[in-house]
Design a protein around this motif. Structure first.
Motif, PDB file in Angstrom:
ATOM      1  N   GLN A  83       0.776  -1.234   0.414  1.00 27.38           N
ATOM      2  CA  GLN A  83      -0.338   0.148  -0.210  1.00 27.38           C
ATOM      3  C   GLN A  83       0.506   1.155   0.266  1.00 27.38           C
ATOM      4  O   GLN A  83       1.831   1.326   0.318  1.00 27.38           O
ATOM      5  CB  GLN A  83      -0.668  -0.307   1.650  1.00 27.38           C
ATOM      6  CG  GLN A  83      -2.194  -1.178   1.751  1.00 27.38           C
ATOM      7  CD  GLN A  83      -2.595  -1.312   2.484  1.00 27.38           C
ATOM      8  OE1 GLN A  83      -2.337  -0.540   3.309  1.00 27.38           O
ATOM      9  NE2 GLN A  83      -3.425  -2.471   2.624  1.00 27.38           N
ATOM     10  N   GLN A  84       0.318   2.308  -0.337  1.00 24.64           N
ATOM     11  CA  GLN A  84       1.382   3.583   0.002  1.00 24.64           C
ATOM     12  C   GLN A  84       0.325   4.571   1.039  1.00 24.64           C
ATOM     13  O   GLN A  84      -0.677   4.452   1.177  1.00 24.64           O
ATOM     14  CB  GLN A  84       0.851   4.433  -1.258  1.00 24.64           C
ATOM     15  CG  GLN A  84       1.460   4.372  -2.764  1.00 24.64           C
ATOM     16  CD  GLN A  84       1.779   5.638  -3.505  1.00 24.64           C
ATOM     17  OE1 GLN A  84       0.597   5.296  -3.674  1.00 24.64           O
ATOM     18  NE2 GLN A  84       3.315   5.507  -4.464  1.00 24.64           N
TER      19      GLN A  84
ATOM     20  N   ASP B 134       1.373   7.910   3.321  1.00 19.64           N
ATOM     21  CA  ASP B 134       2.504   8.717   2.827  1.00 19.64           C
ATOM     22  C   ASP B 134       3.124   9.192   2.205  1.00 19.64           C
ATOM     23  O   ASP B 134       4.324   9.536   2.070  1.00 19.64           O
ATOM     24  CB  ASP B 134       3.586   9.269   4.633  1.00 19.64           C
ATOM     25  CG  ASP B 134       2.511   9.338   5.465  1.00 19.64           C
ATOM     26  OD1 ASP B 134       1.653   9.901   5.697  1.00 19.64           O
ATOM     27  OD2 ASP B 134       3.207   9.212   6.631  1.00 19.64           O
ATOM     28  N   ARG B 135       3.040   9.129   0.792  1.00 20.20           N
ATOM     29  CA  ARG B 135       3.223   8.200  -0.380  1.00 20.20           C
ATOM     30  C   ARG B 135       4.223   7.810  -0.386  1.00 20.20           C
ATOM     31  O   ARG B 135       5.213   7.870  -1.267  1.00 20.20           O
ATOM     32  CB  ARG B 135       3.844   9.903  -1.476  1.00 20.20           C
ATOM     33  CG  ARG B 135       2.465  11.036  -1.179  1.00 20.20           C
ATOM     34  CD  ARG B 135       2.917  12.503  -1.513  1.00 20.20           C
ATOM     35  NE  ARG B 135       2.060  13.251  -1.020  1.00 20.20           N
ATOM     36  CZ  ARG B 135       2.310  14.736  -1.803  1.00 20.20           C
ATOM     37  NH1 ARG B 135       3.841  14.952  -2.200  1.00 20.20           N
ATOM     38  NH2 ARG B 135       1.915  15.792  -1.205  1.00 20.20           N
ATOM     39  N   GLU B 136       4.242   6.924   0.666  1.00 17.44           N
ATOM     40  CA  GLU B 136       5.830   5.322   0.131  1.00 17.44           C
ATOM     41  C   GLU B 136       5.178   4.287   0.008  1.00 17.44           C
ATOM     42  O   GLU B 136       3.563   3.983   1.152  1.00 17.44           O
ATOM     43  CB  GLU B 136       6.523   5.777   1.550  1.00 17.44           C
ATOM     44  CG  GLU B 136       7.288   4.861   1.307  1.00 17.44           C
ATOM     45  CD  GLU B 136       8.479   5.359   2.545  1.00 17.44           C
ATOM     46  OE1 GLU B 136       7.742   5.562   3.605  1.00 17.44           O
ATOM     47  OE2 GLU B 136       9.765   5.079   2.746  1.00 17.44           O
ATOM     48  N   TRP B 137       5.658   3.896  -0.579  1.00 16.61           N
ATOM     49  CA  TRP B 137       5.268   2.341  -0.584  1.00 16.61           C
ATOM     50  C   TRP B 137       5.487   1.483   0.234  1.00 16.61           C
ATOM     51  O   TRP B 137       6.396   1.955   1.387  1.00 16.61           O
ATOM     52  CB  TRP B 137       5.599   1.240  -2.341  1.00 16.61           C
ATOM     53  CG  TRP B 137       5.054   2.192  -2.911  1.00 16.61           C
ATOM     54  CD1 TRP B 137       5.410   2.912  -3.605  1.00 16.61           C
ATOM     55  CD2 TRP B 137       3.821   1.117  -3.472  1.00 16.61           C
ATOM     56  NE1 TRP B 137       4.466   2.275  -4.793  1.00 16.61           N
ATOM     57  CE2 TRP B 137       3.557   2.033  -4.479  1.00 16.61           C
ATOM     58  CE3 TRP B 137       3.311   0.379  -2.773  1.00 16.61           C
ATOM     59  CZ2 TRP B 137       2.504   1.156  -5.707  1.00 16.61           C
ATOM     60  CZ3 TRP B 137       1.637   0.286  -3.570  1.00 16.61           C
ATOM     61  CH2 TRP B 137       1.726   0.434  -4.655  1.00 16.61           C
TER      62      TRP B 137
ATOM     63  N   SER C 270       8.443   0.218   5.579  1.00 14.25           N
ATOM     64  CA  SER C 270       8.348   0.538   3.988  1.00 14.25           C
ATOM     65  C   SER C 270       9.445   0.914   3.635  1.00 14.25           C
ATOM     66  O   SER C 270      10.227   0.068   4.238  1.00 14.25           O
ATOM     67  CB  SER C 270       8.310   2.118   4.408  1.00 14.25           C
ATOM     68  OG  SER C 270       9.666   3.130   5.620  1.00 14.25           O
TER      69      SER C 270
END
Lengths: 517, 517
Positions: B359-360, B362-365, B384
């Motif tokens: 999932q993403q 805070d815009r991180e994978w 992350s």
């Protein structure tokens, strides 16, 4: 100076600066440098380490350290920037029951730079040590006795250091010699069994003590060495005397005699030592004689009598008008009276030999040494018949103790190469006169050597010669102590010694010859 | 118990009563009797001597003594009437920056009778040790840090002793292991040069310390042993670990790895030892990861993923609903993700391998381990992409350090018979998983041995085995320390280790085989 290797050394270090290839801790850097100088890595107490982080970088790694010879070898007592550089001081103490003498010793040079002599404040509880032991047993008597001497200690340290512009903190080592009881008072140890059969001190061997533990204010890392005792009646003062004499290092046989209320004797050489102490009574110290006084200005310390015209000649301390007789004067006097026929071999005054000086005072015959018009206090200075009896008992006890000791090892007085005479007034005794009255054995006079304040000298040596403590330990292990109180031969032999000089005149050929002249 | 010879012994004495033919002092009587039992006459501090005059006669010369192994051998810490007979206690302390653990040891039996674990109160000034060093440099920061840990020490001693109906005065010896900085705080030593080139501690070798000197309340005659440091980044905790492992006594070559923010490594045997420490970063301890938490209830400490159906299985401490990942869980997770193809050898998430869990946030994978509905706090627990990069950097550093060390002595990992894994969470690492991610070398699993709390075990051994201090001293003298901060080969080798498990798969044959399956 012979045998100079002090217990405290100032060592300057110019250390390599740290780098990534040599990033030892400050402590390791200093310790390694000292280790290579001392031949042993010193201990490094936390307190001393603490300031290294400041001192080392700010002094560009040039520091002055002070190392002490502690319980397990060298230890670092101080580290400071190199520019600060007082010499380390040591304090030697002769802890006497009457007088306490402090010697300030520069441990850089070994010189005694200052001496301070003080009356022992415990005297208010009794001149006699037994009285003080009794006092110690009452309520908080021991605490009082301890605090008095510690108080004297601190004020004297303050005084002696202030004199030279120094502070008590500049003292890094203390060596103290005193008799067993005085050391027990000093350290707050119960002295009550010292004077009761079977005469048990609490401690014989004192380990090094932190002065602060007993309330003494000197450098916080300082150590106090208290000379050990061999027993209740053979204390550290005498061990310090042995050390000072050096008899424990010589091949020849010597005898050390400490003259006082207790006669303390050591016989031996580097291989063996026999010691003995016994009560001689206070007469020899002048304490109980009619006109006995301490060695103070006005005390007659030398007397002679012309055996032909019976003229009396005397010398007083500081040349003051006479006020009494001190120990050496009393021995001189009795010897001169005996030689002049004023007293017979049994100790009886020959009253008709000098009608002017033989007088009756308080219904007792006396021999007047100085008339009231000559004296400082307007009273006559004399020796009484009773005084002479006491004196003969004391000198007889002294001689008998010496004799028992030499008999115990199966030698004669002639086998003894050197007689060291020590003690409060022992140093001032004229051996010739002591032989005449039969107090000391009749051997060539050149064999006698006054030791001065032997306890003080020994205490100083414990500061300036770091192997001294080990030597004292060896002396203690080597010494055989004869308990005079339980020896039957003492009483048997005493009888013959209660004459002037002795019933057996073959023991005193020089005196025999002189009297017959 | 092997190697049981404690630093404090209770010794009962039935002494001969004094008599005229045996009138040694009380102290000499006790000292001689102890000397014949111990093979060495003990020191006898004044304080302990003081009460002998009461105790000996009143107990009919039957006394119980306690002797301690002090700076210069045995010393008498206590003497009492025989009937009083608690065993002597020792306190071992693992002084960690996060947690301080106290172990109460019965020195009669060698058993650890009580353990107390406390959070280090210094944490309020920073979890990171560098923050605390900075704090120490401000105003009276060092004093504050010291008083905090000493306060914890005293209250913990009080607590642990009260539990057993004892008092702090029943503790006669303390052995403490901590890293260089923690020991500096503890002893009030300036830590400011520890973290600055050239990394100079104030003290590396601590002499025995009186606990009272730093305000610790235990028996007044007690001693405190603080394990030495080899350098700024190689402290007493690791030396205690070496002692606990026994690697310094064995013929075979072992490696001790202490896993934490600093990777600390020791390689060697009874003849030689090489040590190294280097920063691995806090990622391995979970400190900076998105969902990293300490090993506390609710922490995921074990994870596995079915490589076929990608089912996630995990275990939490105390079985509580998950709240985050602790160190061992993180290593397990990364290993399982790599084997399951969820992360590639470069450390990149393979986002389309599991569309549900990738999932993403805070815009991180991220890869979600536990969904909000499963967790204790209603938030997802995940790892992350950034976390993985950090982790790989840390594990790569760790492996590289190990590799530099073995290369420095010219051996390979296969020559090492035993790998001891220690450290706060090191003991919980599954070596198999650590090998998969390339953190530990690919050697047979049976060569790995968790050491538990090695610092604590070593500290206990310093109490129960009195030769341990000497062994530690020998370890210090034998050890060669490689300063990783200045080694160029470290950076050269690190690059290859920044892959899973490594660019050179021949180094990890078992992982290569498993992935290819």
């Amino acid at each position: 100076m012979d045998r100079f290797e002090p217990v405290c050394r100032a060592i300057s270090l110019d250390l390599p600066s740290p780098s990534l290839s040599d990033n030892r801790s400050h402590e390791s850097r200093v310790r390694a440098a000292l280790g290579s100088i001392l031949g042993q890595k010193p201990l490094f107490p936390l307190k001393t380490c603490k300031y290294l982080a400041d001192i080392l970088p700010s002094s560009d790694y040039k520091v002055q350290t002070l190392v002490l010879d502690g319980p397990s070898g060298w230890e670092v007592a101080q580290a400071s920037a190199k520019s600060i550089s007082l010499p380390p001081y040591g304090l030697a103490v002769d802890l006497g029951s009457t007088t306490v003498v402090f010697y300030l010793v520069d441990l850089g040079s070994g010189e005694t730079v200052s001496t301070l002599s003080k009356s022992n404040p415990q005297r208010v509880h009794g001149e006699d040590i037994l009285e003080r032991i009794l006092f110690a047993g009452q309520n908080n008597g021991l605490e009082i006795l301890q605090s008095e001497v510690i108080g004297l200690f601190n004020s004297s340290v303050q005084e002696i250091m202030a004199e030279g512009g120094m502070s008590p903190e500049d003292i890094f080592f203390i060596a103290l010699a005193g008799n067993t009881t005085m050391c027990h008072f000093f350290l707050g140890l119960d002295p009550s069994h010292i004077c009761r059969e079977p005469y048990i001190p609490v401690v014989n061997r004192f380990d090094l003590i932190r002065p602060s533990e007993i309330g003494i204010n000197v450098h916080p890392q300082a150590w106090l060495y208290c000379f050990p005792n061999v027993g209740s009646y053979f204390g550290g003062d005498l061990l310090a005397g042995i050390l000072a004499s050096g008899m424990h290092l010589k091949e020849e046989i010597s005898m050390l005699v400490d003259v006082g209320t207790n006669a303390e004797v050591v016989l031996g050489n580097r291989d063996w030592l026999v010691a003995c102490a016994g009560a001689a009574g206070p007469a020899l110290e002048g304490g109980i004689l009619s006109c006995g006084i301490r060695a103070q200005p006005g005390a007659i310390d030398r007397v002679d009598i012309d055996r032909n015209n019976l003229t009396v000649m005397f010398h007083t301390i500081d040349g003051k008008a006479p006020e009494g007789l001190c120990g050496s004067g009393i021995i001189d006097l009795l010897a001169a009276m005996f030689v002049a026929g004023l007293v017979d071999p049994t100790g009886k005054l020959v009253v008709d030999r000098d009608n002017a000086r033989m007088q009756q005072i308080d219904r007792e015959w006396v021999y007047v040494v100085a008339d009231p018009h000559e004296t400082g206090h307007g009273e006559p200075v004399y020796i009484s018949q009773g005084d002479i009896k006491n004196l003969i008992r004391s000198k007889g006890a002294m001689y008998t103790i010496l004799n028992v000791v030499i008999q115990s090892v199966g030698i004669g007085f002639e086998d003894i190469e050197r007689f060291y005479v020590a003690g409060a007034f022992g140093n001032y005794i004229d051996p010739k006169k002591a032989i005449i009255i039969g107090m000391l054995p009749d051997v060539p006079l050149e064999r006698f050597e006054g030791l001065g304040n032997a306890a003080g000298t020994g205490a100083i040596e414990a500061l300036t010669w770091r192997k001294a403590r080990k030597e004292v330990e060896e002396i203690c292990n080597k010494i055989t102590y004869l308990e005079m109180n339980v020896r039957k031969d003492f009483m048997n032999q005493l009888t013959g010694a209660l004459f002037l000089p002795h019933t057996d005149l073959t023991r005193f050929p020089s005196v025999d010859k002189m009297v017959k002249m």
